[in-house]
Motif scaffolding. Structure first.
Motif, PDB file in Angstrom:
ATOM      1  N   ARG A 188      32.499  56.817  -3.058  1.00 48.65           N
ATOM      2  CA  ARG A 188      33.113  57.163  -4.066  1.00 48.65           C
ATOM      3  C   ARG A 188      31.712  57.449  -4.922  1.00 48.65           C
ATOM      4  NH1 ARG A 188      38.217  54.475  -7.018  1.00 48.65           N
ATOM      5  NH2 ARG A 188      37.053  52.791  -6.813  1.00 48.65           N
ATOM      6  N   LYS A 189      30.871  56.084  -4.650  1.00 49.23           N
ATOM      7  CA  LYS A 189      29.440  55.915  -5.448  1.00 49.23           C
ATOM      8  C   LYS A 189      28.629  56.399  -5.346  1.00 49.23           C
ATOM      9  CE  LYS A 189      28.700  51.595  -3.537  1.00 49.23           C
ATOM     10  NZ  LYS A 189      27.822  50.168  -4.082  1.00 49.23           N
ATOM     11  N   ASP A 190      27.960  57.130  -3.732  1.00 54.27           N
ATOM     12  CA  ASP A 190      27.429  57.766  -3.307  1.00 54.27           C
ATOM     13  C   ASP A 190      28.077  58.817  -2.488  1.00 54.27           C
ATOM     14  OD1 ASP A 190      25.313  58.717  -2.231  1.00 54.27           O
ATOM     15  OD2 ASP A 190      24.462  56.821  -0.798  1.00 54.27           O
ATOM     16  N   SER A 191      27.271  60.398  -3.144  1.00 51.50           N
ATOM     17  CA  SER A 191      28.174  61.839  -2.481  1.00 51.50           C
ATOM     18  C   SER A 191      27.353  62.499  -1.469  1.00 51.50           C
ATOM     19  CB  SER A 191      27.914  62.526  -3.877  1.00 51.50           C
ATOM     20  OG  SER A 191      26.415  63.072  -3.920  1.00 51.50           O
ATOM     21  N   THR A 192      25.685  61.159  -1.177  1.00 55.10           N
ATOM     22  CA  THR A 192      25.557  61.578   0.100  1.00 55.10           C
ATOM     23  C   THR A 192      25.823  60.895   1.608  1.00 55.10           C
ATOM     24  OG1 THR A 192      23.974  59.950  -0.144  1.00 55.10           O
ATOM     25  CG2 THR A 192      22.659  62.555  -0.315  1.00 55.10           C
ATOM     26  N   ALA A 193      26.731  59.786   1.348  1.00 53.94           N
ATOM     27  CA  ALA A 193      27.189  59.341   2.766  1.00 53.94           C
ATOM     28  C   ALA A 193      28.342  59.958   2.511  1.00 53.94           C
ATOM     29  CB  ALA A 193      27.785  57.674   1.942  1.00 53.94           C
ATOM     30  N   GLU A 194      29.203  61.129   1.491  1.00 48.06           N
ATOM     31  CA  GLU A 194      30.058  61.463   1.849  1.00 48.06           C
ATOM     32  C   GLU A 194      29.189  63.229   2.344  1.00 48.06           C
ATOM     33  OE1 GLU A 194      32.762  62.699  -0.707  1.00 48.06           O
ATOM     34  OE2 GLU A 194      34.368  63.512  -0.016  1.00 48.06           O
ATOM     35  N   SER A 195      28.235  63.177   2.056  1.00 50.95           N
ATOM     36  CA  SER A 195      27.692  65.129   2.281  1.00 50.95           C
ATOM     37  C   SER A 195      27.126  64.673   4.395  1.00 50.95           C
ATOM     38  CB  SER A 195      27.061  65.365   1.685  1.00 50.95           C
ATOM     39  OG  SER A 195      25.389  64.752   1.798  1.00 50.95           O
ATOM     40  N   GLU A 196      27.303  63.159   4.327  1.00 50.02           N
ATOM     41  CA  GLU A 196      26.580  63.083   5.583  1.00 50.02           C
ATOM     42  C   GLU A 196      27.339  62.950   7.548  1.00 50.02           C
ATOM     43  OE1 GLU A 196      23.170  60.308   5.361  1.00 50.02           O
ATOM     44  OE2 GLU A 196      21.699  61.525   4.294  1.00 50.02           O
ATOM     45  N   TRP A 197      28.824  62.933   6.086  1.00 48.61           N
ATOM     46  CA  TRP A 197      29.724  62.328   7.278  1.00 48.61           C
ATOM     47  C   TRP A 197      30.148  63.697   8.398  1.00 48.61           C
ATOM     48  CZ3 TRP A 197      34.863  63.651   8.953  1.00 48.61           C
ATOM     49  CH2 TRP A 197      35.374  62.421   9.859  1.00 48.61           C
ATOM     50  N   SER A 198      30.681  62.878   9.348  1.00 46.03           N
ATOM     51  CA  SER A 198      30.895  63.883   9.971  1.00 46.03           C
ATOM     52  C   SER A 198      31.537  62.569  11.517  1.00 46.03           C
ATOM     53  CB  SER A 198      29.802  65.092  10.813  1.00 46.03           C
ATOM     54  OG  SER A 198      29.309  63.871  12.026  1.00 46.03           O
ATOM     55  N   ASP A 199      32.432  63.749  12.588  1.00 45.57           N
ATOM     56  CA  ASP A 199      32.753  62.561  13.137  1.00 45.57           C
ATOM     57  C   ASP A 199      32.342  61.851  14.184  1.00 45.57           C
ATOM     58  OD1 ASP A 199      35.769  61.758  14.113  1.00 45.57           O
ATOM     59  OD2 ASP A 199      36.036  63.215  15.150  1.00 45.57           O
ATOM     60  N   GLU A 200      30.765  63.358  14.390  1.00 49.83           N
ATOM     61  CA  GLU A 200      30.401  62.877  15.464  1.00 49.83           C
ATOM     62  C   GLU A 200      29.566  61.897  15.468  1.00 49.83           C
ATOM     63  OE1 GLU A 200      30.326  66.342  14.260  1.00 49.83           O
ATOM     64  OE2 GLU A 200      31.436  66.439  16.091  1.00 49.83           O
ATOM     65  N   HIS A 201      28.867  61.870  13.073  1.00 50.18           N
ATOM     66  CA  HIS A 201      27.963  60.495  13.179  1.00 50.18           C
ATOM     67  C   HIS A 201      29.179  59.468  13.905  1.00 50.18           C
ATOM     68  CE1 HIS A 201      25.587  58.352  11.006  1.00 50.18           C
ATOM     69  NE2 HIS A 201      26.260  58.560   9.847  1.00 50.18           N
ATOM     70  N   VAL A 202      30.446  59.029  13.407  1.00 52.28           N
ATOM     71  CA  VAL A 202      31.236  57.972  13.098  1.00 52.28           C
ATOM     72  C   VAL A 202      31.245  57.374  14.857  1.00 52.28           C
ATOM     73  CG1 VAL A 202      33.787  57.290  13.597  1.00 52.28           C
ATOM     74  CG2 VAL A 202      32.878  58.853  11.738  1.00 52.28           C
ATOM     75  N   LYS A 203      31.227  58.593  16.117  1.00 49.80           N
ATOM     76  CA  LYS A 203      31.001  57.889  17.140  1.00 49.80           C
ATOM     77  C   LYS A 203      29.589  57.534  17.474  1.00 49.80           C
ATOM     78  CE  LYS A 203      35.008  61.302  19.046  1.00 49.80           C
ATOM     79  NZ  LYS A 203      35.184  62.104  17.517  1.00 49.80           N
ATOM     80  N   SER A 204      28.956  58.357  17.113  1.00 48.64           N
ATOM     81  CA  SER A 204      27.113  57.031  17.846  1.00 48.64           C
ATOM     82  C   SER A 204      27.236  56.101  16.814  1.00 48.64           C
ATOM     83  CB  SER A 204      26.680  58.481  17.150  1.00 48.64           C
ATOM     84  OG  SER A 204      25.765  58.552  15.677  1.00 48.64           O
ATOM     85  N   CYS A 205      27.770  56.230  15.552  1.00 46.35           N
ATOM     86  CA  CYS A 205      26.929  54.813  14.564  1.00 46.35           C
ATOM     87  C   CYS A 205      28.636  53.881  15.381  1.00 46.35           C
ATOM     88  CB  CYS A 205      28.268  55.058  13.653  1.00 46.35           C
ATOM     89  SG  CYS A 205      27.367  55.525  12.130  1.00 46.35           S
ATOM     90  N   ALA A 206      29.675  53.783  15.967  1.00 46.01           N
ATOM     91  CA  ALA A 206      30.027  52.663  17.208  1.00 46.01           C
ATOM     92  C   ALA A 206      29.475  52.462  18.027  1.00 46.01           C
ATOM     93  CB  ALA A 206      31.312  53.329  17.817  1.00 46.01           C
ATOM     94  N   GLU A 207      28.681  53.848  19.020  1.00 47.30           N
ATOM     95  CA  GLU A 207      27.940  53.223  20.208  1.00 47.30           C
ATOM     96  C   GLU A 207      26.273  52.109  19.098  1.00 47.30           C
ATOM     97  OE1 GLU A 207      28.449  54.186  23.115  1.00 47.30           O
ATOM     98  OE2 GLU A 207      30.346  54.784  21.893  1.00 47.30           O
ATOM     99  N   ARG A 208      26.196  53.124  18.804  1.00 47.93           N
ATOM    100  CA  ARG A 208      24.640  51.700  17.844  1.00 47.93           C
ATOM    101  C   ARG A 208      25.593  50.469  17.920  1.00 47.93           C
ATOM    102  NH1 ARG A 208      21.268  54.117  12.292  1.00 47.93           N
ATOM    103  NH2 ARG A 208      23.966  54.081  11.396  1.00 47.93           N
ATOM    104  N   GLN A 209      26.981  50.743  16.527  1.00 51.06           N
ATOM    105  CA  GLN A 209      27.144  49.079  16.127  1.00 51.06           C
ATOM    106  C   GLN A 209      27.591  47.874  17.834  1.00 51.06           C
ATOM    107  OE1 GLN A 209      30.545  50.906  14.375  1.00 51.06           O
ATOM    108  NE2 GLN A 209      29.124  51.254  12.667  1.00 51.06           N
ATOM    109  N   LEU A 210      27.950  48.729  18.489  1.00 51.39           N
ATOM    110  CA  LEU A 210      28.071  47.560  19.816  1.00 51.39           C
ATOM    111  C   LEU A 210      27.289  47.467  20.189  1.00 51.39           C
ATOM    112  CD1 LEU A 210      30.480  46.510  21.626  1.00 51.39           C
ATOM    113  CD2 LEU A 210      30.209  48.841  23.063  1.00 51.39           C
ATOM    114  N   LYS A 211      25.880  48.418  20.436  1.00 53.59           N
ATOM    115  CA  LYS A 211      24.531  47.464  21.222  1.00 53.59           C
ATOM    116  C   LYS A 211      23.944  46.521  20.124  1.00 53.59           C
ATOM    117  CE  LYS A 211      20.038  49.262  22.305  1.00 53.59           C
ATOM    118  NZ  LYS A 211      18.694  50.145  21.543  1.00 53.59           N
ATOM    119  N   ILE A 212      24.514  46.518  18.871  1.00 56.08           N
ATOM    120  CA  ILE A 212      23.957  45.550  18.000  1.00 56.08           C
ATOM    121  C   ILE A 212      23.961  44.417  18.122  1.00 56.08           C
ATOM    122  CG2 ILE A 212      23.210  45.197  15.997  1.00 56.08           C
ATOM    123  CD1 ILE A 212      22.554  48.327  15.028  1.00 56.08           C
ATOM    124  N   LEU A 213      25.775  44.709  18.512  1.00 56.37           N
ATOM    125  CA  LEU A 213      26.312  43.396  18.473  1.00 56.37           C
ATOM    126  C   LEU A 213      26.297  42.445  20.048  1.00 56.37           C
ATOM    127  CD1 LEU A 213      30.202  43.563  17.581  1.00 56.37           C
ATOM    128  CD2 LEU A 213      28.547  42.312  16.169  1.00 56.37           C
TER     129      LEU A 213
END
Ligand SMILES: C[S@@+](CC[C@H](N)C(=O)[O-])C[C@H]1O[C@@H](n2cnc3c(N)ncnc32)[C@H](O)[C@@H]1O
Length: 440
Positions: A188-213
């Motif tokens: 709602r406050k940052d339209s670039t976040a919305e334009s960069e969204w994709s299902d693949e991006h969500v999946k790659s974020c999840a892999e990176r998050q697990l690695k950081i944790l």
């Protein structure tokens, strides 16, 4: 975007239509600030601002601000570090970390510093904060916010999580992982976040998050607590990452953070949707098994320090308020935190505060020392009202008229809160406000 909305529908069920109303009200979003109690009380800020603050449920120092308020970053009280502009639900993760004075805390993904500065206020200059950011230019912004908020007991670094957490294994009572994510709560406050969204991006974020944790866990003491948070709604990046982490790490379990904002998920974790008063956040509190031990107080440096440095310190500040753990590194005179974790061979941007800089045969004071000092700790000071012409002139980098009897390096305050310094002679204050921070 249809995939995103389909996923939100599956997640929210009957509440999806409520969510859609928020999602479709583009341009509107929750705005807020958090009072920095290191420099200003809530009551004082409420009196000084010319608009009403409405309490947010996520943290007692966090408030909603009206939509019509603009350019708050230019307010002299913002320059002075009296508050941090932060969407209220972003303060929920640190509330769930439950930082106590004296804790050793690592904030692993810290820029621009909203949560680090909140942690530091909770530490109240007791204990230690290590604030890390992997992206160099963002780490510099983080450092500038740490300095603006007057934080004395922090180290700021620019390291890879895996390198940092290996080197600092078992050092921290509490670790925050506010992970990079697909940012669905930012749409709602940052339209670039919305334009960069994709299902693949969500999946790659999840892999990176697990690695950081999986890196972050190494920095935690036995019995320590780690909070994992994101500003996204996706199940893969929230419940999914936590589920996988717990499966791989049976020595961790989810713990009740005893908060009542948002709504529960995975029994003890929390989700916040726009219907709950924030743009969107997820946070989970994870406890590592074992018995927590408390750090012993770090010895002050035994290095012989030239008495001229202490004379300089005493000429500016009453009672050596940052302690006496002084080190001279290159041309900089640093006062290290009273308690800290040492950092050889790590990419550290700063630890503690810079008291001064050696220039030829003189020592010149540094902005960070005045930002970290309280007005009554300064030997010489001038105080201007938030609405005065003098404070505006100072923040623009201009010379300001002062009493004739004020001489030498002098703290500049706005309503009793330090915002920088200048050098006084003959009724004028020569401006030392850093060029990069000045109002244009
Ligand atoms: C959600 S933001 C942090 C916001 C911050 N905690 C605050 O409250 O101001 C996530 C941060 O993680 C950083 N980051 C990106 N990739 C990373 C990685 N692989 N490991 C660690 N941090 C990463 C980003 O640069 C970003 O600054």
């Amino acid at each position: 975007m249809n995939i995103f909305l389909d996923k939100m529908k599956a997640l929210l069920g009957d509440e999806f239509d409520d969510f859609l109303k928020f999602y479709n009200s583009s341009g509107e979003h929750y705005r807020g600030l958090r009072v920095n109690t290191l420099k200003c009380s809530v009551e004082k800020l409420e009196k000084l601002l010319n608009f009403d603050l409405k309490s947010a449920p996520f943290c007692s120092e966090s408030f909603y601000i009206p939509n019509e308020i603009t350019s708050l970053g230019n307010n002299p009280l913002h320059h002075a570090g009296a508050f941090y502009i932060q969407e209220p639900s972003a303060s929920s993760a640190v509330t769930m970390l439950d930082v106590q004075e004296g804790d050793y805390v690592l904030d692993l993904c810290a820029a621009p510093g909203g949560k680090s500065t909140q942690i530091a206020a909770k530490l109240n200059s007791k204990g230690f904060l290590w604030s890390n950011e992997i992206v160099k230019n963002r780490a510099n912004i983080l450092l500038s916010n740490i300095e603006r908020m007057g934080i004395r007991n922090a180290t700021v670094s620019n390291a890879y999580p895996e390198v940092l957490c290996d080197r600092l294994a078992g050092c921290f009572d509490k670790v925050l992982v506010d992970a990079p994510c697909s940012g669905e709560g930012m749409f709602r406050k940052d339209s670039t976040a919305e334009s960069e969204w994709s299902d693949e991006h969500v999946k790659s974020c999840a892999e990176r998050q697990l690695k950081i944790l999986n890196s972050a866990k190494n920095a935690l003491k036995d019995g320590g607590v780690m909070v994992y948070s994101t500003c996204t709604f996706s199940v893969e990046e929230n419940e999914g990452v936590i589920g996988r982490f717990l499966e791989e790490n049976p020595d961790f379990k989810l713990e009740d953070a005893n908060v009542n904002f948002g709504r529960p998920t995975l029994e003890y974790a929390r989700r916040i949707f726009p219907m709950d008063g924030g743009e969107g956040h997820f946070a989970a509190r994870l406890k590592k098994s074992g018995e927590l031990y408390k750090n012993s107080f770090t010895e002050n440096s035994k290095k012989k320090i030239d008495s001229k440095i202490f004379d300089f310190y005493d000429s500016l500040f009453i009672g050596r308020p940052f302690g006496e753990n002084i080190e001279v590194i290159g041309d900089k005179i640093i006062v290290l935190p009273q308690e800290y974790v040492s950092y050889e061979k790590l990419p550290v941007l700063r630890s503690g505060i810079i008291l001064g800089q050696i220039v030829k045969n003189r020592i010149e004071p540094h902005h960070s020392a005045f930002m970290a000092a309280k007005a009554d700790e300064c030997v010489s000071k001038v105080d201007f009202d938030v609405n005065s012409a003098e404070i505006k002139a100072f923040l623009h980098g201009e010379e300001v008229a002062v009493d004739n009897n004020i001489k030498g390096y002098t703290a500049v305050c706005v309503n009793g809160i330090t915002v920088g310094f200048g050098k006084c002679s003959n009724g004028r204050l020569k401006n030392k406000y850093p060029k990069g921070l000045r109002l244009l």
